[in-house]
Design a protein around this motif. Structure first.
Motif, PDB file in Angstrom:
ATOM      1  N   LYS A  13       0.837  -1.211   0.000  1.00  0.00           N
ATOM      2  CA  LYS A  13       0.000   0.000   0.000  1.00  0.00           C
ATOM      3  C   LYS A  13       0.869   1.257   0.000  1.00  0.00           C
ATOM      4  N   ARG A  16       2.204   1.822  -3.477  1.00  0.00           N
ATOM      5  CA  ARG A  16       1.137   2.309  -4.365  1.00  0.00           C
ATOM      6  C   ARG A  16       0.802   3.767  -4.052  1.00  0.00           C
ATOM      7  N   ASP A  17       0.808   4.132  -2.766  1.00  0.00           N
ATOM      8  CA  ASP A  17       0.560   5.527  -2.386  1.00  0.00           C
ATOM      9  C   ASP A  17       1.674   6.438  -2.904  1.00  0.00           C
ATOM     10  N   GLN A  18       2.908   5.973  -2.812  1.00  0.00           N
ATOM     11  CA  GLN A  18       4.029   6.758  -3.325  1.00  0.00           C
ATOM     12  C   GLN A  18       3.912   6.943  -4.838  1.00  0.00           C
ATOM     13  N   LEU A  19       3.516   5.892  -5.533  1.00  0.00           N
ATOM     14  CA  LEU A  19       3.334   5.977  -6.984  1.00  0.00           C
ATOM     15  C   LEU A  19       2.234   6.991  -7.320  1.00  0.00           C
ATOM     16  N   ARG A  20       1.131   6.926  -6.593  1.00  0.00           N
ATOM     17  CA  ARG A  20       0.019   7.854  -6.807  1.00  0.00           C
ATOM     18  C   ARG A  20       0.453   9.296  -6.533  1.00  0.00           C
ATOM     19  N   GLN A  21       1.241   9.495  -5.479  1.00  0.00           N
ATOM     20  CA  GLN A  21       1.720  10.840  -5.159  1.00  0.00           C
ATOM     21  C   GLN A  21       2.623  11.374  -6.269  1.00  0.00           C
ATOM     22  N   THR A  22       3.459  10.529  -6.813  1.00  0.00           N
ATOM     23  CA  THR A  22       4.328  10.941  -7.916  1.00  0.00           C
ATOM     24  C   THR A  22       3.502  11.386  -9.116  1.00  0.00           C
ATOM     25  N   GLU A  23       2.470  10.621  -9.442  1.00  0.00           N
ATOM     26  CA  GLU A  23       1.604  10.982 -10.570  1.00  0.00           C
ATOM     27  C   GLU A  23       0.846  12.279 -10.300  1.00  0.00           C
ATOM     28  N   ASN A  24       0.412  12.475  -9.068  1.00  0.00           N
ATOM     29  CA  ASN A  24      -0.276  13.723  -8.719  1.00  0.00           C
ATOM     30  C   ASN A  24       0.652  14.927  -8.829  1.00  0.00           C
ATOM     31  N   SER A  78       8.109   6.687 -10.564  1.00  0.00           N
ATOM     32  CA  SER A  78       6.933   5.824 -10.729  1.00  0.00           C
ATOM     33  C   SER A  78       7.347   4.392 -11.016  1.00  0.00           C
ATOM     34  N   HIS A  81       8.574   2.703  -7.752  1.00  0.00           N
ATOM     35  CA  HIS A  81       7.505   2.317  -6.831  1.00  0.00           C
ATOM     36  C   HIS A  81       6.644   1.199  -7.413  1.00  0.00           C
TER      37      HIS A  81
END
Length: 150
Positions: A13, A16-24, A78, A81
């Motif tokens: 998790k 995945r949160d780190q990946l989402r933060q990078t995309e944001n 990305s 992660h």
């Protein structure tokens, strides 16, 4: 005390949160670049193409190049992660072989590839990179037009 599955799931998790933060962060940077460039082009449209607008067009070019470089860095983060999350998912799958996690993911992957054969191979970071390179190209073009007075 947490069992192995709980630990792996929490680590997964987190990745995945780190990946989402990078995309944001990439999306926010791109929005800022587009907003600033749109304002700059509006300024150039009001003032006309002459050397005094270089104060806007040259930074516009640099902003596009910076955005392109940042997109490449966000892509690298990305990928890191995603790879870490995939490794953790593999360990979870091994612990719970009866759930058939990996075969399910692989099947979904193949189905998506079959449904979108051309788009599937187009990498999203390439689209974002092209947008920022386009911004830099617009900055260069408008700069050259301002210098030539055309």
């Amino acid at each position: 005390m947490a069992d192995d599955s709980d630990v792996l799931l929490e680590l997964w998790k987190e990745q995945r949160d780190q990946l989402r933060q990078t995309e944001n962060q990439r999306a926010q940077l791109t929005n800022i670049v587009i907003l600033v460039v749109a304002a700059g082009l509006g300024f150039v449209a009001q003032k006309g193409l002459h050397p005094s607008v270089l104060v806007v067009t040259m930074p516009m070019t640099l902003l596009g190049l910076y955005g392109a470089l940042a997109c490449l860095k966000y892509r690298e983060r990305s990928a890191l992660h995603a790879a870490q999350a995939q490794s953790l998912r593999g360990k979870l799958s091994a612990l719970h072989a009866g759930l058939e996690i990996e075969p399910g993911w692989a099947g979904t992957y193949r189905d998506q590839q079959a449904q979108f054969p051309k788009l599937f191979n187009l990498r999203l970071y390439v689209i974002w990179l092209a947008l920022h390179v386009g911004v830099a190209a617009i900055g260069i073009t408008v700069t050259l037009w301002a210098l030539t007075g055309s």
